[in-house]
Design an enzyme around this catalytic site. Sequence first.
Site, mmCIF file in Angstrom:
data_model
loop_
_atom_site.group_PDB
_atom_site.id
_atom_site.type_symbol
_atom_site.label_atom_id
_atom_site.label_comp_id
_atom_site.label_asym_id
_atom_site.label_seq_id
_atom_site.Cartn_x
_atom_site.Cartn_y
_atom_site.Cartn_z
ATOM 1 N N GLU A 1 -0.568 2.874 6.886
ATOM 2 C CA GLU A 1 -0.561 3.727 5.998
ATOM 3 C C GLU A 1 -1.125 5.048 6.594
ATOM 4 O O GLU A 1 -0.819 6.357 6.336
ATOM 5 C CB GLU A 1 -1.164 3.272 4.875
ATOM 6 C CG GLU A 1 -0.579 2.213 3.991
ATOM 7 C CD GLU A 1 0.724 2.220 3.672
ATOM 8 O OE1 GLU A 1 1.428 3.314 3.595
ATOM 9 O OE2 GLU A 1 1.340 0.981 3.708
ATOM 10 N N ALA A 8 0.949 -1.248 -0.041
ATOM 11 C CA ALA A 8 -0.009 -0.027 -0.013
ATOM 12 C C ALA A 8 0.743 1.185 0.014
ATOM 13 O O ALA A 8 2.089 1.028 0.210
ATOM 14 C CB ALA A 8 -1.025 0.078 1.201
ATOM 15 N N MET A 9 0.247 2.474 -0.197
ATOM 16 C CA MET A 9 1.015 3.489 -0.256
ATOM 17 C C MET A 9 0.291 4.660 0.191
ATOM 18 O O MET A 9 -1.085 4.962 0.158
ATOM 19 C CB MET A 9 1.257 3.917 -1.774
ATOM 20 C CG MET A 9 2.077 5.237 -1.876
ATOM 21 S SD MET A 9 3.622 5.283 -1.331
ATOM 22 C CE MET A 9 3.863 7.013 -0.985
#
Length: 890
Positions: A317, A281-282
């Site tokens: 995140e 994920a980012m």
Amino acid sequence: MTQSSTNSSAAKMSVTANKPPIKYRHDYQTPDYSITEIDLDFVLDAQKATVTAISKIIRLTKEKTPLILDGENLVLLEVRVDGQPWPYQQNDQLILENLPASFTLTIVNEINPTTNTALEGLYLSGETLCTQCEAEGFRHITFYLDRPDVLACFTTRIVADKARYPYLLSNGNCIDKGDCIDKEGHPDGRHWVKWQDPFPKPCYLFALVAGDFDLLSDSFTTCSGRKVSLELFVDRGNLDRATWAMASLKNAMKWDETRFGLEYDLDIYMIVAVDFFNMGAMENKGLNVFNAKYVLANAETATDQDYLAIEAVIAHEYFHNWTGNRVTCRDWFQLSLKEGLTVFRDQEFSSDLGSRSVNRIENVRVMRSAQFAEDASPMAHPIRPDKVIEMNNFYTLTVYEKGAEVVRMIHTLLGEEKFQAGMKLYLARHDGSAATCDDFVKAMTDASKIDLELFSRWYSQSGTPLLTIHDSYDAEKQQYHLVVNQKTLPSVEQSEKLPLHIPLDIELYDNDGNVINLQYNGAPLGSVLNVTETKQTFIFDRVKCQPIPSLLREFSAPVKLDYPYNDEQLIFLMRYARNEFSRWDAAQSLLAIHIKKNVVNYQLKVPISLPLPVIDAFRAILLDKNIDPALAAQILKLPSENEMAELFTLIDPQAIRSVHQALTRCLAEALANEWQAMYHINKTLPYQIKHADIAKRALRNVCLGYLAFGDITLANDEITKAYCQADNMTDSLAALAAAVAAQLPCRVQLLDAFEQRWSQDSLVMDKWFMLQATSPAVDVLHQVRTLRNHRSFSLNNPNRTRSLIGSFVLSNPAAFHADDGSGYQFLVEILRDLNSKNPQLASRLIEPLTRLKRYDTKRQQLMHDALQQLKALDNLSGDMYEKIEKTLGS
């Protein structure tokens, strides 16, 4: 950002003809220009997207230095300075000269998302357009100062076909939207949305998504009373699998306020799940792009571990909003500043919400099996590296997991109160700026008044320290001496290793299991010893008997421990240690003694066995009514083959496989009745995601795994029954995994049934691919080759590739390291293809070949030959070049 594979960029040069340059941390220089604001305008289409970037730029030098902008795979259409055409030079960069002190730069270029198989910049995931810009992906979108210490306020306008892309998303808050009008004043079928992010950020945190989704909406009221809109976008038909991710997000937001006093700062927080993604994920500001694997879950399709992983990654995140976004890293050598710190925070979140001991155990398993192996390889580097060829090769277990351990040691040395004071000071000093690891340590030092200068060596020194501990007891003086030696082996890039500041957490027990208070000269001592020298002696007095020490409790430092425990002492600690982690660790150490003995026995063709007291110690754990079932499951589960491998300097994968299976059968047969009883006692109905139920299922399925290695007829019937009666993916997959691991006759039927049911669900099929890739079957490589042609498999999809190819290469060591080198040649075939398609993924998969020195001469030569074949590729990417060159050069 959360890892799913090594995140390395798509270098386009041919390194066989042009050796890529090495970048050094000490060469860092502040930028000559600052970009304060950027307005982006996207006119989107899958085959061609037009990007207009209007930036406000200030020169930071007195002299007229050239402005050098990064850009890759861009079709440049226009360059203007203050509205006027401007001369430029273009190669891999855009160079402008003779610029005024401040100006507005307009750049117009085109990009093709469809051909972007490297999945950096703007690319196509199914029918969705999305971006990935960390670490150096923004240069695939437009020409820019693509470095993390250039922070600008972004405004983004997106134009696209309304029917095909009903949702147009970007960072910040939505400030305007509307339909596009043609020259006659009629809607032309397109629409536009404008987003504004009020917080300055580096371009790696930019994000854009355009697509058609199902939307789950919710809200969260912050501690100051602000209402934040929460939006979670998933592919059509997956809305019923999004509720857990939303609940996890709200839990993370509440936890960060409660534990760290950190409140979310925008009006909206969005998550988009996509299927094609190189990482986990980012954390893009306000718009997180996720691998669908870490979003989608329901009881039918996701295991308990999937649920817990989603919870952790969602939290990771979100926590980046402060530790990564509001305070970012000055340069990529400082990556652990945000990732190590945020991994520590997500580990604490998972521990506070679930079982602290089980979470700690699982984190340590990763360290001991994978990070220690990385530390012993040619790719070894400090958590703050000093040099690199491909910046994205920094996305390693060392930076993330060991980085988190370094932060945890600071927490151990300072305590919660002083650590939180350090966090507040760090964020106050550096909010809205790009910081360094030294800045973080200085804030901790200044807030706590505790000297961390010696401790800071952890940031610059690679390798895994070895603590060799000896003890002695003086009955007459009632004194106990603990002599601690520390040593870190030299590496290619660091021939001299200095002593580190190692917090060593200990506890002493008398023969009845009572804790002996630590004191010296009548003064009480804390449980954490500060090991700061090559050799130190710690003396404890008023010790009335020879104690049994519990050492390195909670894995208080990322080190290897060498203490001459015997079976009796370890069995004692399994029973009496107050610390749950220490009970598990004692069991691991006990098994390690007999794993090492039995590998030698196997090589000498001596029968493999376990002594009766060892078997009885595990029986006692299994039958203990007071133990947490989740902890019992961890203790009773044998180390993986990769974990076992780290017990040896020279790895014999075939011997390790044989010993692993033999010890499994030994415990299966010796405790057959107990496995059967506990399997039935721990049944849970109906399925719920509660930690008590997760714990029971964990123990129950460990029991099932052992039952599979018992009488073959009974096992076949029991496993088939378990699979058919399962009402959730956790139990279904456990039965299937047991059948495959024990090679039961029912496995073929069960695998077929699983495929028929889930062939249309790619994430579930990933589990099916993984099971077959890790099978102990003698023909497993043939099966993997056959499955490459399966209708559900695509080498272009990172999740599919990781599930089949990655599982075989990384998690089936006996098959991958086959005597004939067939596993190595198979990987060469895969990497030849991925090298040009997706260098990030290729760079992750090549890792086992970089560890050739850990194997016998024959295997070393076969791996060396495989690396030479890859090095000879005409279009070898910088990602793989760096790892190959370091390995062959070592």
